[in-house]
Structure formats: C-alpha cells, structure tokens
Write a protein that holds these residues in place. Structure first.
Motif, short mmCIF file in Angstrom:
data_model
loop_
_atom_site.label_atom_id
_atom_site.label_comp_id
_atom_site.label_asym_id
_atom_site.label_seq_id
_atom_site.Cartn_x
_atom_site.Cartn_y
_atom_site.Cartn_z
N GLY A 284 3.63 -52.49 -47.22
CA GLY A 284 4.72 -53.38 -46.85
C GLY A 284 4.35 -54.28 -45.68
O GLY A 284 3.49 -53.98 -44.86
N SER A 285 5.03 -55.40 -45.62
CA SER A 285 4.84 -56.37 -44.54
C SER A 285 6.03 -56.30 -43.60
O SER A 285 7.19 -56.31 -44.05
CB SER A 285 4.69 -57.77 -45.12
N TRP A 286 5.74 -56.25 -42.30
CA TRP A 286 6.83 -56.18 -41.34
C TRP A 286 7.60 -57.50 -41.27
O TRP A 286 8.79 -57.53 -40.96
CB TRP A 286 6.31 -55.80 -39.97
N ALA A 287 6.92 -58.62 -41.55
CA ALA A 287 7.63 -59.90 -41.59
C ALA A 287 8.66 -59.91 -42.72
O ALA A 287 9.82 -60.32 -42.54
CB ALA A 287 6.65 -61.05 -41.76
N ASN A 288 8.24 -59.46 -43.89
CA ASN A 288 9.17 -59.39 -45.01
C ASN A 288 10.28 -58.38 -44.75
O ASN A 288 11.46 -58.61 -45.08
CB ASN A 288 8.41 -59.02 -46.27
N THR A 289 9.93 -57.26 -44.11
CA THR A 289 10.94 -56.25 -43.80
C THR A 289 11.94 -56.77 -42.77
O THR A 289 13.15 -56.50 -42.86
CB THR A 289 10.26 -54.97 -43.28
N ALA A 330 12.60 -52.84 -49.37
CA ALA A 330 11.43 -53.13 -48.53
C ALA A 330 10.94 -51.88 -47.81
O ALA A 330 9.74 -51.71 -47.58
CB ALA A 330 11.77 -54.22 -47.53
N ALA A 331 11.85 -50.97 -47.45
CA ALA A 331 11.45 -49.74 -46.76
C ALA A 331 10.59 -48.84 -47.63
O ALA A 331 9.80 -48.05 -47.11
CB ALA A 331 12.69 -48.99 -46.29
N LEU A 332 10.73 -48.96 -48.95
CA LEU A 332 9.92 -48.13 -49.84
C LEU A 332 8.44 -48.44 -49.74
O LEU A 332 7.60 -47.60 -50.08
CB LEU A 332 10.40 -48.30 -51.30
N LEU A 333 8.09 -49.65 -49.30
CA LEU A 333 6.69 -50.05 -49.20
C LEU A 333 6.11 -49.85 -47.81
O LEU A 333 4.94 -50.15 -47.59
CB LEU A 333 6.55 -51.53 -49.60
N LEU A 334 6.91 -49.37 -46.88
CA LEU A 334 6.44 -49.17 -45.51
C LEU A 334 5.85 -47.78 -45.34
O LEU A 334 6.10 -46.88 -46.15
CB LEU A 334 7.61 -49.36 -44.53
N PRO A 335 5.08 -47.58 -44.27
CA PRO A 335 4.67 -46.21 -43.95
C PRO A 335 5.87 -45.34 -43.67
O PRO A 335 7.00 -45.82 -43.47
CB PRO A 335 3.80 -46.40 -42.70
#
Length: 595
Positions: A284-289, A330-335
């Motif tokens: 995941g990208s923090w900008a997109n999140t 978006a949280a599903l793609l984050l660590p």
C-alpha cells in the motif's frame, strides 16, 4: 281602534316568526352540506302562523313553553377534501413549453465540455502550441463562456442557455486548473488545489445566487467526470482534487437542501479512491491511504451536516454508510501496524457517533455504529491471529451483549450476534473443532488452553445472547419460536462439552483423560437436566430445556459413548448417567406432587 302601538307589536311578532323559520332553513342546509351522501330528509311542513301576541305594557317578549323553544345547532366547520395531485408523466414533462430548449442547451454544454477535453488531448498528442498557451487559451475560453452566460441571464428568455453556458465555463476553468497542476507542473499541488477550490466555489456561489440546484450539480459532475481524463487516470492526486470539490459544497449544504448536490459531490471521491487503490496493488501507498482517509472524514462530516438539517436524507445516509469504505480497502494493502491504525481510527470515530446517538436525529447513530463495528471487526481480524482472534471476537460480542442489556439497545444486540457468529466460526475452524471432541490425539498445552478459552466463550455467548434478546423482547418464548432456542442449546452443549474435555485433558493429558472427560460430559448433562427440571416446575422454558437435555444425554450415550468408550469408562458413563436420570425422575415426580 287599532293604534300605532298595536301595529308595532304585531309587526314584532311576525319578525320573530320569520327569524325562527330562517333559522330552521339554515339548519337544514347545514345538515345537507355535512351529510352529502345521506338520503334527503323529508320536506318540512310549513308552520302555521302564530296569532299576534297579546299586548303588554311595557312591551316585552312573552315566555315560551320549553317544548316550543328553538335550539340552534352549533355550526359544523367544513372538512377539506383531499384530492391527490397527479404527477406529470415523462411525456407531459417533455411536452411542456421550454423543456426541449433546456434539454438541447444542457446537451450542448456537455458536448462542448467534452470537445474542450478532446482538444486538450489532441493538442498534447500533436504538439500544438506550447503548454503555457494551452492553459491560457483554456482559461480564456472558460471565462468567455461564463461572461456570455451572465449576460444572457439578465433576460428571462435567455436564462436556460445561461445556466448551460455558465456550467460549461466553470467546468472548463476547473479542468484547466487540473491540467496546469497535474499535466504541465506549472503549479504545485497546494496551489492547484487552492485554484480548483476558488473556481468551484465561484460556480457554487453563482448557482446559489440563481437558486439552481441543477447548475450546482452540473458544475460538480462536469469536474468529476472529466478530471480523470486530464490527469491520465486514477491516482491520489485525483482523489485530492475531487475532495476539494466536495469541500466547496459544504457551505451550500448548510443553507440548502440539495440532495442531488450531496450525491454528485460525495461519491466521485469514494469511487476514485477505491479504483486508485485497486490499481495500486501491493504494498500500500501512504499517499493513497491518506487520500482515502480524507474521503472518509470529509464524507462523514458532510453527511452529518446534511442530516442535522434534513432528517434521514437518503443521499446523506448513503454517504455516511459508504464513506469509510475506501480507507478500509486501502488498509488491507498496508503493513499490519498501519492497517490496524487506519481501521481502528475509523472505528473510533464512527463508534463515537454511535455513542452520542441521542444527539443525532433519525438513523444516524445506528448507521454510524454499523459502519464502526465493521471497521472494528477488520481491525481485530488484522491485529490478532491464532486463538487470540476468535477469543477477542467472542469477547467483543459479550461486551456488546452487556451494553445491549444495560442500554436496552436492540442494535447492540444485533451487533453482538454478528460478532459471536464470526468469532464462533473462526474458533470452530481453527481452535476448537469437532475433531477435538471425538478423536484423541497428542495436543500441546497451548492448543488445549486455547480450545478451553474458546469453548468457555462460546458457552457464555450461547447463554447470554438468547437471554438478553428475550429480555429486550427481540426473541419470543421457546414455545412460540423454538428454532433460535434450539440453535442456542446446541451451542451451549458444544461449548460445555469442550470446556469439560479440555479441562480434563489439561489434568490428565493421555487417553485416560480423554475417556474421563467424556464420562464427565455425559454425567454433567444429566445433572444439568435434573436442575432444570426441578427449577422448571412453573417455568415452561426451563422444563422443556431440561427434557431436551435428557434426550441429548441419552443420544450421546447410545451414539458415542457406547462405541467410543471402553472398559470402566463406558461403565462409569452409563452408571453415572443412569443414576442421575433415576434421581432426576424421582425428584421431579416428588416436586410435581408437592407443587
């Protein structure tokens, strides 16, 4: 000889008689008016003329007998007749004078806007002019359209075309700002956002001044549809631009109840955020999140603003229910840590709205609570794994049960059922499967402890859920609705059996412990049946539950214990269950005679 005084008295008597006759006619007319469908009354016979009253001095009205006094009925106010106004059909709407001109004008504006976009794309592909002339010419063209529309609006006959021209011009300016920022890098992101906000606010102010929700909606939709074509696809920057448009509508939504504007400004950022997350992939990208979090927070805030003014507005309720979806996706793609922080933060915001539901009208509190509980479940599933996942979900279900009982909130009751169902399924699949009950194997202490905890929580949830639902009058008595009680009883037996067996295996971690555990399970079921029968003399539900538990104990003896147990374990199971059933029967009969 008749004097003037006699004539005056005679005339007074005739006037009194005439007044009585007029009053009778008026009463009949009022009766006919109030009972239009009643049969017509019979004709009123003419009253014979009364003889002239005797002469009195001083002149006064002689008293009348009670049966001849006239009592005028009170007037009945007319009741309004409701006649529904027929809604015009599509053909009638299109056939109205001026409808064709409006359609042609707005279609022309949409085609013009698309032509501007195609012109910009073609200019980039073929290298026409330079980047700066392209931006300047686009801005000049947008201003020209707006100026022409403002000039046409001064005359009533030109206002239809004015709306379309101004809407097209404002959308052109906004797209020009997007191109100057995302395509040519003439402006930094903050400056582009500020310019886009300025253009959009200007368009919304014109729409408010002209009192045109259609113009405001057209401005927002034109920007939302064409912005991805200018930015070259879906990205975090596109989401931020669409959020600027949504934020620009907030002051209008404080003053006007324009549902179309709410929907047209709210859902493009949600759709763009979800699509950009899907195209982004992993990790995941923090900008997109961050953009997705902005969509969630701004959407919830605007939904609450609208719902404070217009209770249960469908568009605002839909916005409140779906605003958190992009951030949760978006949280599903984050660590793991970031995913838990995002989902947990959203759940805190939405559950805070639910906790203060008495301050919010309509369905705001319950809808926010539903979305918040979904976010909480996602955070729980992400943070915990193994035995802890099922245990935490079941623990949250128990907390919601107590909250529902304390606050008498049926929504919390339904939420606890959802958490219990998910937690129970996770526990049955991973921690406490039916194989642990019927098959003996070498299991570690950690596995047995985890299964014991899950079994105890399943037992507690299976007891408290139906009891709380019954107290809240959500669930009827077992005699009227037996299926939920039967399912709860099966869960109680499953949880109790696992708790007894796992506790026994922790003390005797061999086959002897396995056999002893099953003996204790059978005997405990019969003892529990005895207690329920004794306590259920006057309570039908307890009495029926006790009899069902007796049947379950007998079935276990015949179907499982007889085949799985051997030696003294089989004997102990049958003797213990038999003696308990004998005691139960004797004691139950004595209590029945004494009651």
């Amino acid at each position: 000889m008749t004097t003037d005084r006699d004539r005056i008295l005679g005339l007074a008597g005739e006037i009194d008689d005439l007044g009585r006759r007029l009053a009778a006619v008026g009463a009949e007319l009022r009766a006919i008016r109030t009972t239009q469908e009643a049969p017509a009354p019979p004709p009123v016979m003419a009253t014979p003329p009364m003889p002239p009253p005797p002469m009195y001095w001083p002149p006064q009205q002689p008293p009348q007998p009670p049966h001849q006094q006239w009592h005028q009925p009170p007037p009945v106010p007319p009741q309004p007749v409701y006649r529904p106004v027929p809604r015009p059909t599509l053909v009638e709407t299109l056939g109205k004078q001026g409808a064709g001109s409006k359609i042609v004008a707005w279609v022309g504006g949409a085609v013009t806007l698309l032509g501007i976009v195609l012109l910009l794309v073609l200019a980039v592909q073929r290298g026409w002019l330079g980047p700066l002339p392209r931006v300047l010419s686009g801005g000049a063209f947008g201003l020209a359209l707006i100026g022409t529309g403002m000039w046409l609006h001064r005359r009533p006959v030109g206002r239809t075309g004015a709306f379309a021209l101004v809407g097209t011009g404002i959308a052109t300016l906004y797209l020009d700002a997007v191109a100057a920022t995302a395509l040519y890098d003439f402006l930094p992101s903050l400056a582009g956002l500020a310019l886009g906000l300025l253009v959009t606010v200007g368009g919304i102010l014109v729409a408010v001044r002209w009192d045109s929700a259609l113009l405001a909606t057209a401005v927002v939709l034109g920007c939302a549809v064409c912005a991805p074509m200018i930015t070259g696809g879906f990205s975090a920057e596109l989401v931020l631009f669409l959020l600027v448009v949504q934020a620009a509508t907030a002051p209008v939504q404080l003053r006007r109840e324009w549902t179309a504007l709410t929907l047209s400004s709210a859902f493009p950022p949600i759709i763009a955020s979800v699509v950009s997350t899907a195209l982004l992939g992993s990790p995941g990208s923090w900008a997109n999140t961050g953009a997705a979090l902005g969509v969630a927070l701004l959407g919830v805030a605007l939904a609450l603003i609208v719902l404070r003014r217009k209770e249960n507005d469908p568009g605002a309720l839909a916005l409140l229910a779906t605003s958190a979806a992009p951030a949760l996706i978006a949280a599903l793609l984050l660590p793991k840590t970031g995913a838990v922080l995002v989902a947990g933060g959203i759940s805190l915001v939405l559950l805070g709205i639910w906790a203060t539901r008495r301050w919010w009208p309509g369905y705001v509190g319950d809808l926010a609570g539903l979305a918040g509980l979904i976010a909480l479940m996602q955070a729980t599933m992400t943070q915990f794994d193994g035995t802890a996942r099922a245990a935490v979900l079941l623990g949250e279900a128990l907390v919601l049960v107590f909250l529902a009982r304390w606050s008498r909130n049926r929504f919390a009751m339904a939420a606890s059922l959802g958490f219990a169902a998910v937690g129970g399924l996770v526990g049955i699949v991973h921690d406490y499967s039916p194989a642990l009950l019927v098959l003996f194997g070498d299991r570690t202490t950690g596995v047995l402890v985890g299964a014991l905890v899950v079994a105890v929580l399943i037992l507690a949830a299976a007891i408290l859920l139906p009891w709380t639902a019954f107290r809240l009058e959500v669930l009827r008595a077992p005699a009227a609705n037996p299926l939920p009680w039967l399912l709860a009883g099966v869960a109680v037996l499953y949880g109790a059996a696992g708790a007894v067996l796992c506790a026994t295996l922790l003390v005797l971690p061999d086959r002897t412990g396995f056999l002893t555990g099953h003996v204790l399970i059978t005997v405990s079921w019969t003892v529990a049946a005895l207690l329920l029968l004794v306590r259920g003399i006057d309570v039908v539900a307890l009495r029926v539950t006790g009899l069902v538990l007796v049947g379950a104990a007998v079935l276990k003896l015949v179907l499982f214990d007889l085949a799985a147990l051997d030696g003294m374990a089989r004997v102990a199971a049958f003797l213990g269950a038999g003696l308990a059933l004998l005691v139960a029967g004797v004691r139950y009969a004595r209590v029945v005679r004494e009651s």
